[in-house]
Design a protein around this motif. Structure first.
Motif, short mmCIF file in Angstrom:
data_model
loop_
_atom_site.label_atom_id
_atom_site.label_comp_id
_atom_site.label_asym_id
_atom_site.label_seq_id
_atom_site.Cartn_x
_atom_site.Cartn_y
_atom_site.Cartn_z
N UNK A 1 0.84 -1.16 -0.09
CA UNK A 1 0.02 -0.12 -0.10
C UNK A 1 0.88 1.18 0.05
N UNK A 2 1.98 1.39 -0.73
CA UNK A 2 2.71 2.57 -0.84
C UNK A 2 2.78 3.13 -2.14
N UNK A 3 3.26 4.41 -2.26
CA UNK A 3 3.55 5.05 -3.45
C UNK A 3 4.58 5.73 -3.65
N UNK A 4 5.09 5.57 -5.06
CA UNK A 4 6.43 6.50 -5.26
C UNK A 4 6.34 7.17 -6.34
N UNK A 5 6.98 8.39 -6.32
CA UNK A 5 6.99 9.56 -7.59
C UNK A 5 8.53 9.73 -7.72
N UNK A 6 8.78 9.51 -9.25
CA UNK A 6 10.22 10.22 -9.27
C UNK A 6 9.71 11.60 -10.33
N UNK A 7 10.43 12.67 -9.61
CA UNK A 7 10.46 13.97 -10.34
C UNK A 7 11.79 14.76 -10.41
N UNK A 8 11.82 15.54 -11.48
CA UNK A 8 13.01 16.44 -11.36
C UNK A 8 12.63 17.81 -10.88
N UNK A 9 13.59 18.11 -9.94
CA UNK A 9 13.34 19.49 -9.29
C UNK A 9 14.25 20.74 -9.76
N UNK A 10 13.46 21.58 -10.25
CA UNK A 10 13.91 22.91 -10.98
C UNK A 10 14.69 23.74 -10.22
N UNK A 11 14.54 23.59 -8.84
CA UNK A 11 15.04 24.52 -7.96
C UNK A 11 15.97 23.70 -7.09
N UNK A 12 16.24 22.54 -7.44
CA UNK A 12 17.22 21.65 -6.85
C UNK A 12 18.54 22.61 -6.15
N UNK A 13 19.12 22.63 -5.15
CA UNK A 13 20.15 23.27 -4.54
C UNK A 13 21.24 22.46 -4.92
N UNK A 14 21.31 21.14 -4.99
CA UNK A 14 22.34 20.43 -5.33
C UNK A 14 22.17 19.86 -6.92
N UNK A 15 23.28 20.77 -7.62
CA UNK A 15 23.17 20.32 -9.01
C UNK A 15 23.41 19.27 -9.54
N UNK A 16 24.26 18.37 -8.75
CA UNK A 16 24.57 16.95 -9.19
C UNK A 16 23.52 16.08 -8.62
N UNK A 17 22.63 16.47 -7.94
CA UNK A 17 21.48 15.57 -7.53
C UNK A 17 20.05 16.15 -7.64
N UNK A 18 19.52 16.56 -8.99
CA UNK A 18 18.44 17.22 -9.23
C UNK A 18 17.16 16.48 -9.33
N UNK A 19 17.29 14.96 -9.30
CA UNK A 19 16.06 14.18 -9.08
C UNK A 19 15.63 13.82 -7.84
N UNK A 20 14.25 13.71 -7.72
CA UNK A 20 13.69 13.57 -6.30
C UNK A 20 12.86 12.27 -6.46
N UNK A 21 12.88 11.24 -5.42
CA UNK A 21 11.99 10.34 -5.16
C UNK A 21 11.15 10.55 -3.93
N UNK A 22 9.88 10.67 -4.19
CA UNK A 22 8.85 10.90 -3.02
C UNK A 22 8.30 9.39 -2.75
N UNK A 23 8.61 8.94 -1.39
CA UNK A 23 7.80 7.73 -1.32
C UNK A 23 6.85 7.82 -0.01
#
Length: 198
Positions: free
Chosen positions: A100-122
């Motif tokens: 019963x869980x959810x995950x979302x992969x998104x790119x963060x346009x305002x990421x403070x870490x330019x080398x890690x702009x991708x987010x997973x929300x779980x």
């Protein structure tokens, strides 16, 4: 917002189950217009409604399932206030059975870490307690994030503190006495990477 119980019979497994509906009425003309969107996370559905004029205060008390902790509330606040252009969603999956869980992969346009702009929300639901937790992890690429989603039970990469949080930590670690400033000694250089091979 509505929960779509029919999503379990979608042709494509894992589709979103949260339905946000916006109704705009023209009382003078006696007509109304309906718009809607499916979103994977409640906070994302709330953001869509806020963009169309909904008061965020309306979403402060949702029952029967509630946020389990402050970190969940923090991530939801982030998503709710993100605006339409900050996060670009690439993949998402909703489990309609255990776990019963959810995950979302998104790119963060305002990421403070330019080398890690991708987010997973779980999001994970605690069925017995009628609560849920929501966490975010930072990744270098979408492919790296997709590797993690193959085993969502593994830990998410820790979120680095924001620049302001790092500055505050540096200030608190520095003791000032008169004109003499003494700072904590520098940390040793990092050792070899412990990243697990996949």
């Amino acid at each position: 917002m509505l929960f779509d119980t029919t999503h379990v019979w979608n042709d494509i497994p894992g589709q979103s189950s949260v339905l946000a509906v916006h109704v705009e009425r023209d009382l003078a003309a006696g007509v109304f217009e309906v718009d809607f969107t499916f979103q994977p996370l409640v906070a994302m559905a709330q953001r869509w409604l806020v963009e169309r004029g909904a008061d965020p205060a309306w979403f402060s008390d949702l029952v029967p399932i509630t946020a389990a902790d402050q970190e969940t509330e923090r991530v939801e606040d982030l998503l709710r206030a993100a605006g339409p252009d900050r996060f670009t969603v690439h993949d998402q999956y909703t489990y309609d059975a255990e776990p019963y869980d959810i995950w979302v992969i998104a790119t963060d346009a305002l990421a403070s870490e330019s080398d890690r702009p991708v987010r997973v929300f779980h999001e994970q639901r605690q069925v017995d307690a009628d609560t849920y937790t929501l966490r975010e992890g930072h990744f270098a690429t979408i492919d790296d994030a997709r590797v993690w989603t193959a085993d969502p039970s593994s830990p998410l990469p820790r979120v680095s503190p924001s620049p302001s949080a790092r500055a505050a930590a540096a200030r608190s670690a520095t003791a000032v006495t008169g004109s003499v400033v003494s700072a904590a000694p520098p940390l040793p250089p990092p050792g070899p990477s412990r990243r697990r091979a996949r």
